[in-house]
Design a protein around this motif. Structure first.
Motif, short mmCIF file in Angstrom:
data_model
loop_
_atom_site.label_atom_id
_atom_site.label_comp_id
_atom_site.label_asym_id
_atom_site.label_seq_id
_atom_site.Cartn_x
_atom_site.Cartn_y
_atom_site.Cartn_z
N ILE A 148 -31.32 -39.59 -46.16
CA ILE A 148 -32.62 -38.97 -45.94
C ILE A 148 -32.74 -38.48 -44.50
CG2 ILE A 148 -35.11 -39.42 -45.85
CD1 ILE A 148 -34.66 -41.29 -48.29
N GLY A 149 -32.22 -39.27 -43.55
CA GLY A 149 -32.20 -38.82 -42.16
C GLY A 149 -31.34 -37.59 -41.98
N GLY A 150 -30.21 -37.53 -42.69
CA GLY A 150 -29.36 -36.34 -42.64
C GLY A 150 -30.04 -35.12 -43.25
N ALA A 151 -30.81 -35.35 -44.31
CA ALA A 151 -31.57 -34.25 -44.91
C ALA A 151 -32.64 -33.74 -43.94
CB ALA A 151 -32.21 -34.70 -46.22
N PHE A 152 -33.25 -34.66 -43.20
CA PHE A 152 -34.23 -34.24 -42.21
C PHE A 152 -33.56 -33.42 -41.11
CE2 PHE A 152 -36.79 -34.85 -38.36
CZ PHE A 152 -38.00 -34.39 -38.81
N TYR A 153 -32.35 -33.83 -40.72
CA TYR A 153 -31.61 -33.05 -39.74
C TYR A 153 -31.32 -31.64 -40.26
CZ TYR A 153 -27.88 -31.32 -36.79
OH TYR A 153 -27.12 -30.53 -35.97
N ALA A 154 -30.92 -31.54 -41.51
CA ALA A 154 -30.64 -30.23 -42.10
C ALA A 154 -31.89 -29.37 -42.13
CB ALA A 154 -30.07 -30.39 -43.51
N PHE A 155 -33.02 -29.98 -42.44
CA PHE A 155 -34.28 -29.24 -42.44
C PHE A 155 -34.63 -28.75 -41.03
CE2 PHE A 155 -38.92 -29.41 -41.83
CZ PHE A 155 -39.27 -28.33 -42.63
N MET A 156 -34.43 -29.62 -40.05
CA MET A 156 -34.74 -29.23 -38.68
C MET A 156 -33.74 -28.18 -38.17
SD MET A 156 -37.52 -30.64 -38.08
CE MET A 156 -37.78 -30.33 -36.36
N ALA A 157 -32.50 -28.22 -38.62
CA ALA A 157 -31.54 -27.18 -38.24
C ALA A 157 -31.97 -25.85 -38.84
CB ALA A 157 -30.13 -27.56 -38.71
N TYR A 158 -32.50 -25.88 -40.04
CA TYR A 158 -33.03 -24.67 -40.66
C TYR A 158 -34.21 -24.13 -39.85
CZ TYR A 158 -35.56 -21.74 -43.96
OH TYR A 158 -36.24 -20.71 -44.55
N GLN A 159 -35.08 -25.03 -39.42
CA GLN A 159 -36.23 -24.61 -38.61
C GLN A 159 -35.76 -24.05 -37.26
OE1 GLN A 159 -39.27 -24.28 -39.64
NE2 GLN A 159 -38.79 -25.19 -41.62
N SER A 160 -34.71 -24.64 -36.72
CA SER A 160 -34.17 -24.15 -35.45
C SER A 160 -33.61 -22.74 -35.61
CB SER A 160 -33.08 -25.10 -34.95
OG SER A 160 -32.47 -24.59 -33.80
N ALA A 161 -32.98 -22.48 -36.75
CA ALA A 161 -32.44 -21.14 -37.00
C ALA A 161 -33.55 -20.12 -37.18
CB ALA A 161 -31.55 -21.16 -38.25
N ARG A 162 -34.73 -20.58 -37.54
CA ARG A 162 -35.87 -19.67 -37.71
C ARG A 162 -36.62 -19.43 -36.41
NH1 ARG A 162 -39.69 -21.30 -42.19
NH2 ARG A 162 -40.48 -19.24 -41.70
N GLY A 163 -36.21 -20.10 -35.32
CA GLY A 163 -36.83 -19.79 -34.04
C GLY A 163 -37.47 -20.95 -33.31
N PHE A 164 -37.46 -22.15 -33.87
CA PHE A 164 -38.03 -23.29 -33.16
C PHE A 164 -37.08 -23.70 -32.03
CE2 PHE A 164 -41.73 -24.90 -35.49
CZ PHE A 164 -41.73 -24.03 -36.55
N ASN A 165 -37.60 -24.45 -31.10
CA ASN A 165 -36.82 -24.93 -29.96
C ASN A 165 -35.69 -25.82 -30.44
OD1 ASN A 165 -35.86 -25.94 -27.58
ND2 ASN A 165 -37.86 -26.55 -26.78
N LYS A 166 -34.45 -25.42 -30.17
CA LYS A 166 -33.29 -26.14 -30.70
C LYS A 166 -33.17 -27.54 -30.09
CE LYS A 166 -28.49 -25.70 -31.76
NZ LYS A 166 -27.95 -24.92 -32.82
N ALA A 167 -33.40 -27.68 -28.80
CA ALA A 167 -33.29 -28.99 -28.16
C ALA A 167 -34.32 -29.96 -28.73
CB ALA A 167 -33.45 -28.86 -26.65
N LEU A 168 -35.52 -29.47 -28.97
CA LEU A 168 -36.57 -30.32 -29.52
C LEU A 168 -36.25 -30.74 -30.96
CD1 LEU A 168 -39.37 -31.56 -29.07
CD2 LEU A 168 -40.34 -29.47 -30.00
#
Length: 110
Positions: A63-83
């Motif tokens: 589940i933590g890995g799935a959250f990481y994948a979701f956040m990587a998707y959000q990062s690709a859409r323009g969110f702050n990558k470091a955050l």
């Protein structure tokens, strides 16, 4: 006269399965360190007490890995990558810790 190039670049594909499997594998290694390092087992724990933590903790890691994948998707859409990476690590660590607690509840975590 200049010509316009109307080629749009697609969003980069973010893998979902790979972070889930890596998160589950890391969590499995963490819980294996605790479960297979036990020298004394209480007879009240039962014969198959190792099954619960070996299932619950990798599930929490997945589940933590799935959250990481979701956040990587959000990062690709323009969110702050470091955050997004920092938030993913914090959520993963808390999730694995909770998986260890729930998995070992009633046995080693008493």
């Amino acid at each position: 006269m200049t010509t316009q190039n109307n080629v749009t670049q697609p969003n980069p594909q973010v893998s979902f399965i790979k972070p889930v499997l890596i998160g589950a594998a890391i969590a499995f290694l963490v819980i294996s360190f605790f479960v297979f390092g036990v020298d004394y087992t209480d007879p009240a724990w039962g014969e198959y007490w190792r099954i619960r933590p070996l299932l619950i903790t990798p599930l929490a890691g997945a589940i933590g890995g799935a959250f990481y994948a979701f956040m990587a998707y959000q990062s690709a859409r323009g969110f702050n990558k470091a955050l997004t990476i920092l938030l993913s690590i914090v959520v993963y660590l808390i999730g694995v810790w909770m998986g260890v607690v729930v998995g070992l509840d009633g046995t080693m975590w008493d």
